[in-house]
Design an enzyme around this catalytic site. Structure first.
Site, PDB file in Angstrom:
ATOM      1  N   HIS A 274      -1.839 -21.593  -2.631  1.00 16.71           N
ATOM      2  CA  HIS A 274      -0.879 -21.899  -1.588  1.00 16.71           C
ATOM      3  C   HIS A 274       0.019 -23.011  -2.102  1.00 16.71           C
ATOM      4  CE1 HIS A 274      -3.258 -20.014   1.994  1.00 16.71           C
ATOM      5  NE2 HIS A 274      -2.371 -19.182   1.498  1.00 16.71           N
TER       6      HIS A 274
ATOM      7  N   HIS B 107     -11.516 -19.472   2.734  1.00 14.66           N
ATOM      8  CA  HIS B 107     -10.140 -19.637   3.159  1.00 14.66           C
ATOM      9  C   HIS B 107      -9.505 -18.259   3.293  1.00 14.66           C
ATOM     10  CE1 HIS B 107      -6.665 -21.952   4.029  1.00 14.66           C
ATOM     11  NE2 HIS B 107      -6.021 -21.757   2.891  1.00 14.66           N
TER      12      HIS B 107
ATOM     13  N   HIS C 205      -6.487 -23.299  -4.991  1.00 15.43           N
ATOM     14  CA  HIS C 205      -5.954 -21.992  -4.605  1.00 15.43           C
ATOM     15  C   HIS C 205      -4.432 -22.056  -4.707  1.00 15.43           C
ATOM     16  CE1 HIS C 205      -5.679 -24.375  -0.957  1.00 15.43           C
ATOM     17  NE2 HIS C 205      -4.946 -23.450  -0.356  1.00 15.43           N
TER      18      HIS C 205
ATOM     19  N   ASP D 167       1.377 -25.807  -1.088  1.00 16.19           N
ATOM     20  CA  ASP D 167       1.132 -27.251  -0.955  1.00 16.19           C
ATOM     21  C   ASP D 167       0.041 -27.734  -1.910  1.00 16.19           C
ATOM     22  OD1 ASP D 167      -0.499 -25.636   0.737  1.00 16.19           O
ATOM     23  OD2 ASP D 167      -1.121 -27.375   1.894  1.00 16.19           O
TER      24      ASP D 167
ATOM     25  N   ASP E 285      -9.024 -26.431   1.299  1.00 17.96           N
ATOM     26  CA  ASP E 285      -8.873 -25.525   2.430  1.00 17.96           C
ATOM     27  C   ASP E 285     -10.054 -24.574   2.586  1.00 17.96           C
ATOM     28  OD1 ASP E 285      -6.507 -26.837   2.090  1.00 17.96           O
ATOM     29  OD2 ASP E 285      -5.244 -25.080   2.417  1.00 17.96           O
TER      30      ASP E 285
END
Length: 302
Positions: free
Chosen positions: A65, A137, A63, A67, A204
């Protein structure tokens, strides 16, 4: 000699620490090199770990995000800097196409490598040995599963009894049957099924059916373990697993070895083994708490 191992390039979650870089995981599987979730600093971590850009055959983003994806830009540019000759396929949620393009062309560089975008278009999507499964998530997120096809193992005693040797064995494997002294010998008479190996990568997510599908019967499961069990309310709120959740996922899925990673910066590095202890309370298989630059071999074949 072929290698089957996981190289941990980073094991932190949202914020890197003195001991843990942002996410980054390289799966070496024979001639494949699959890079999962290259967070910020992954290119540098690759250098420290002795991982060459030329090893990469695929990049998988769960995904968008930061990080899990901010390092993608540097890795793609490194492919061109090193003039990697073979195409590298990139998998990511199709809904994040805009973010993929931004990362791919975030700065000016001479694009010499062949990068093949192959976005995940639907649930339970497959591209060669890679399949993707929807997770729960806060944004679109997929778990990835690397599956080796089943093969066959030749049985020397049966080959000898059938009078098979040398080129005839190769022909049998290629054609499925051969004629020996007037008798047809079939491949299944002198061999047995050799199960392929599977590696699952679940980042996640809250506990969900997609995570279970992704992890089912995996030889190695790499699972996020952002929070300790005492912070289960935070895990639910922000769409993550606790160490207990990860252990329960491994147990329900019939996993052989569990690698815990993606740890919140709120927990001291020195207390990392507590994640493994919590997971072990619900999963009796092998558990490893990831640390940056760990090299984790896949379990032997079943």
């Amino acid at each position: 000699m072929s290698r089957r191992e996981l190289v941990v390039l980073g094991s932190a979650s949202q914020t890197p620490t003195r001991h843990r870089n942002h996410n980054g995981y390289l799966l070496r599987f024979d001639t494949d090199g699959v890079l999962f979730d290259p967070g910020e600093g992954t290119q540098r971590q690759m250098t420290h770990a002795g991982v060459a850009a030329a090893e990469l055959t695929r990049i998988c983003i769960t995904h968008f995000h930061g990080d899990h994806s901010l390092g993608l830009s540097a890795v793609l540019q490194r492919l061109s800097l090193d003039a990697v000759p073979r195409p590298v396929r990139c998998h990511y949620p199709a809904s994040g196409q805009e973010f993929f393009e931004r990362l791919r062309y975030s700065t000016v560089y001479h694009e010499r490598a062949t990068v093949v975008p192959a976005p995940v278009l639907a649930d339970d999507w497959t591209d060669g040995p890679i399949s993707a499964h929807p997770l729960d998530h806060r944004i679109d997120c997929f778990g990835y599963r690397y599956t080796e096809p089943d093969g066959v193992r030749m049985l020397p005693d049966r080959l000898a009894a059938a009078g098979l040797h040398g080129p005839a064995i190769s022909r049998l494997q290629r054609e499925g049957s051969v004629l020996v002294d007037g008798r047809v010998i079939r491949l299944d008479e002198v061999s047995e099924r050799r199960p392929g190996q599977t590696v699952a990568f679940v980042m996640d997510t809250r506990p969900c059916p997609g995570a279970l599908t992704c992890a089912r019967d995996a030889d190695l499961l790499v699972a996020e373990s952002t929070f300790r069990a005492a912070d289960a309310d935070l895990a639910t709120r922000y769409g993550h697993l606790t160490s207990t959740d990860a252990g329960r996922l491994a147990a329900e899925a019939g996993v052989r070895k569990l690698v815990l990673t993606h740890f919140s910066q709120r927990y001291p590095y020195e207390d990392a083994d507590a994640f493994g202890e919590e997971a072990a309370a619900v999963f009796d298989g092998e558990i490893q708490v990831a640390r940056d630059f760990d090299v984790i071999p896949l379990p032997r074949r079943r």
